[in-house]
Design a protein around this motif. Structure first.
Motif, PDB file in Angstrom:
ATOM      1  N   TYR A  99       0.819  -1.360  -0.018  1.00  0.00           N
ATOM      2  CA  TYR A  99      -0.088  -0.137  -0.006  1.00  0.00           C
ATOM      3  C   TYR A  99       0.968   1.269  -0.073  1.00  0.00           C
ATOM      4  CZ  TYR A  99       0.945  -0.167   5.132  1.00  0.00           C
ATOM      5  OH  TYR A  99       1.460  -0.377   6.317  1.00  0.00           O
ATOM      6  N   GLN A 100       0.269   2.199  -0.736  1.00  0.00           N
ATOM      7  CA  GLN A 100       1.037   3.493  -0.893  1.00  0.00           C
ATOM      8  C   GLN A 100       0.006   4.578  -0.290  1.00  0.00           C
ATOM      9  OE1 GLN A 100       2.039   3.582  -4.794  1.00  0.00           O
ATOM     10  NE2 GLN A 100       4.087   3.201  -4.304  1.00  0.00           N
ATOM     11  N   LEU A 101       0.565   5.551   0.610  1.00  0.00           N
ATOM     12  CA  LEU A 101      -0.201   6.627   0.771  1.00  0.00           C
ATOM     13  C   LEU A 101       0.104   7.983   0.313  1.00  0.00           C
ATOM     14  CD1 LEU A 101      -2.518   8.011   3.054  1.00  0.00           C
ATOM     15  CD2 LEU A 101      -0.280   8.470   4.634  1.00  0.00           C
ATOM     16  N   VAL A 102      -0.450   8.432  -0.685  1.00  0.00           N
ATOM     17  CA  VAL A 102      -0.534   9.244  -1.440  1.00  0.00           C
ATOM     18  C   VAL A 102      -1.104  10.860  -1.284  1.00  0.00           C
ATOM     19  CG1 VAL A 102      -0.664  10.075  -4.115  1.00  0.00           C
ATOM     20  CG2 VAL A 102      -0.538   7.586  -3.419  1.00  0.00           C
ATOM     21  N   ASP A 103      -0.384  11.740  -1.138  1.00  0.00           N
ATOM     22  CA  ASP A 103      -0.953  13.187  -0.790  1.00  0.00           C
ATOM     23  C   ASP A 103      -1.529  13.808  -2.249  1.00  0.00           C
ATOM     24  OD1 ASP A 103      -1.375  15.783  -0.431  1.00  0.00           O
ATOM     25  OD2 ASP A 103       0.756  16.152   0.508  1.00  0.00           O
ATOM     26  N   LEU A 104      -2.916  13.938  -2.085  1.00  0.00           N
ATOM     27  CA  LEU A 104      -3.655  14.510  -3.300  1.00  0.00           C
ATOM     28  C   LEU A 104      -3.159  15.740  -3.664  1.00  0.00           C
ATOM     29  CD1 LEU A 104      -7.082  13.001  -2.146  1.00  0.00           C
ATOM     30  CD2 LEU A 104      -5.682  12.099  -4.050  1.00  0.00           C
ATOM     31  N   ALA A 105      -2.502  16.654  -2.808  1.00  0.00           N
ATOM     32  CA  ALA A 105      -2.288  17.813  -3.304  1.00  0.00           C
ATOM     33  C   ALA A 105      -1.136  18.075  -4.175  1.00  0.00           C
ATOM     34  CB  ALA A 105      -1.683  18.930  -2.234  1.00  0.00           C
ATOM     35  N   ASP A 106      -0.216  16.993  -4.096  1.00  0.00           N
ATOM     36  CA  ASP A 106       0.982  17.006  -5.251  1.00  0.00           C
ATOM     37  C   ASP A 106       1.374  15.497  -5.787  1.00  0.00           C
ATOM     38  OD1 ASP A 106       2.180  15.824  -3.067  1.00  0.00           O
ATOM     39  OD2 ASP A 106       3.685  17.392  -2.647  1.00  0.00           O
ATOM     40  N   ALA A 108       2.591  13.254  -4.425  1.00  0.00           N
ATOM     41  CA  ALA A 108       3.655  12.638  -3.673  1.00  0.00           C
ATOM     42  C   ALA A 108       3.567  11.281  -2.817  1.00  0.00           C
ATOM     43  CB  ALA A 108       4.346  13.682  -2.727  1.00  0.00           C
ATOM     44  N   VAL A 109       4.198  10.292  -2.752  1.00  0.00           N
ATOM     45  CA  VAL A 109       4.116   9.143  -2.105  1.00  0.00           C
ATOM     46  C   VAL A 109       4.516   9.202  -0.762  1.00  0.00           C
ATOM     47  CG1 VAL A 109       4.363   6.619  -2.047  1.00  0.00           C
ATOM     48  CG2 VAL A 109       3.939   7.652  -4.166  1.00  0.00           C
ATOM     49  N   LEU A 110       3.640   9.268   0.259  1.00  0.00           N
ATOM     50  CA  LEU A 110       4.214   9.792   1.666  1.00  0.00           C
ATOM     51  C   LEU A 110       4.715   8.413   2.515  1.00  0.00           C
ATOM     52  CD1 LEU A 110       1.410  12.132   2.603  1.00  0.00           C
ATOM     53  CD2 LEU A 110       3.793  12.740   1.705  1.00  0.00           C
ATOM     54  N   LEU A 111       4.004   7.362   2.142  1.00  0.00           N
ATOM     55  CA  LEU A 111       4.213   6.008   2.901  1.00  0.00           C
ATOM     56  C   LEU A 111       4.182   5.040   1.775  1.00  0.00           C
ATOM     57  CD1 LEU A 111       4.779   4.702   5.748  1.00  0.00           C
ATOM     58  CD2 LEU A 111       2.278   4.565   5.840  1.00  0.00           C
ATOM     59  N   ASP A 112       4.939   4.299   1.625  1.00  0.00           N
ATOM     60  CA  ASP A 112       4.975   3.053   0.919  1.00  0.00           C
ATOM     61  C   ASP A 112       5.370   1.607   1.834  1.00  0.00           C
ATOM     62  OD1 ASP A 112       5.105   1.159  -1.068  1.00  0.00           O
ATOM     63  OD2 ASP A 112       6.700   2.006  -2.391  1.00  0.00           O
ATOM     64  N   ALA A 113       4.718   0.850   1.938  1.00  0.00           N
ATOM     65  CA  ALA A 113       4.843  -0.369   2.860  1.00  0.00           C
ATOM     66  C   ALA A 113       3.988  -1.493   2.703  1.00  0.00           C
ATOM     67  CB  ALA A 113       4.222   0.125   4.449  1.00  0.00           C
TER      68      ALA A 113
END
Length: 165
Positions: A99-106, A108-113
């Protein structure tokens, strides 16, 4: 009196240990507000549907999402116990998620685990229905376990991003 002093001496070192509650501040705290801003992207398949629902239940998203959670699943069943006649008597169901946590503003992948768990299933040779029911129950249980792992990792990430006090 001695008991009170002994208790105070035992508790005193804990005051400076640096432990902080993960969900400090309750529903208005930083971790809870971060988690409520996570939108779960659609996940393919039955396992994906179960996992997506489990994640949505745990995240309790509200308002405009700030983040998107992208999840890719790997769901496998492997036979373990085999009789002389080559019939399987035990299975292992493994559910893994990247899973990846993606910032919708830009974007950017904030967390990849990754997260994952497995379960053993008894195969009842005389009843195919019972085996299918056991496999489905294992999938439901594994979906909840892996969803808990993902939410815990997201909460730790949100906690680390908060300014220290």
């Amino acid at each position: 009196m001695k008991r009170l002093i002994a208790t105070a001496l035992l508790i005193a070192p804990l005051a400076g240990c640096g432990l902080h509650p993960l969900y400090g501040g309750g529903a208005g705290g930083g971790v809870a507000t971060t988690l409520s801003g996570v939108e779960v992207a659609p996940i393919e398949g039955q396992a994906g549907w179960l996992r997506g629902n489990a994640l949505r239940d745990r995240l309790a998203a509200s308002g405009t999402p700030r983040y998107r959670l992208d999840v890719k699943l790997d769901d496998q069943i492997a036979g373990l116990g085999v009789r002389r006649d080559d019939s399987v008597t035990r299975e292992r169901r493994t559910l893994r998620a990247r899973y990846q946590l993606v910032d919708l503003a830009d974007g950017a992948v904030l967390l990849d685990a990754t997260a994952g768990s497995d379960a053993g299933i008894d195969v009842i040779v005389s009843s195919e229905y019972a085996t299918i029911a056991a496999e489905n129950t294992a999938l439901e249980n594994l979906s909840g376990i892996v969803a808990d792992q993902i939410v815990a990792k997201l909460a730790l990430y949100a906690r680390r991003r908060q300014p220290t006090r």
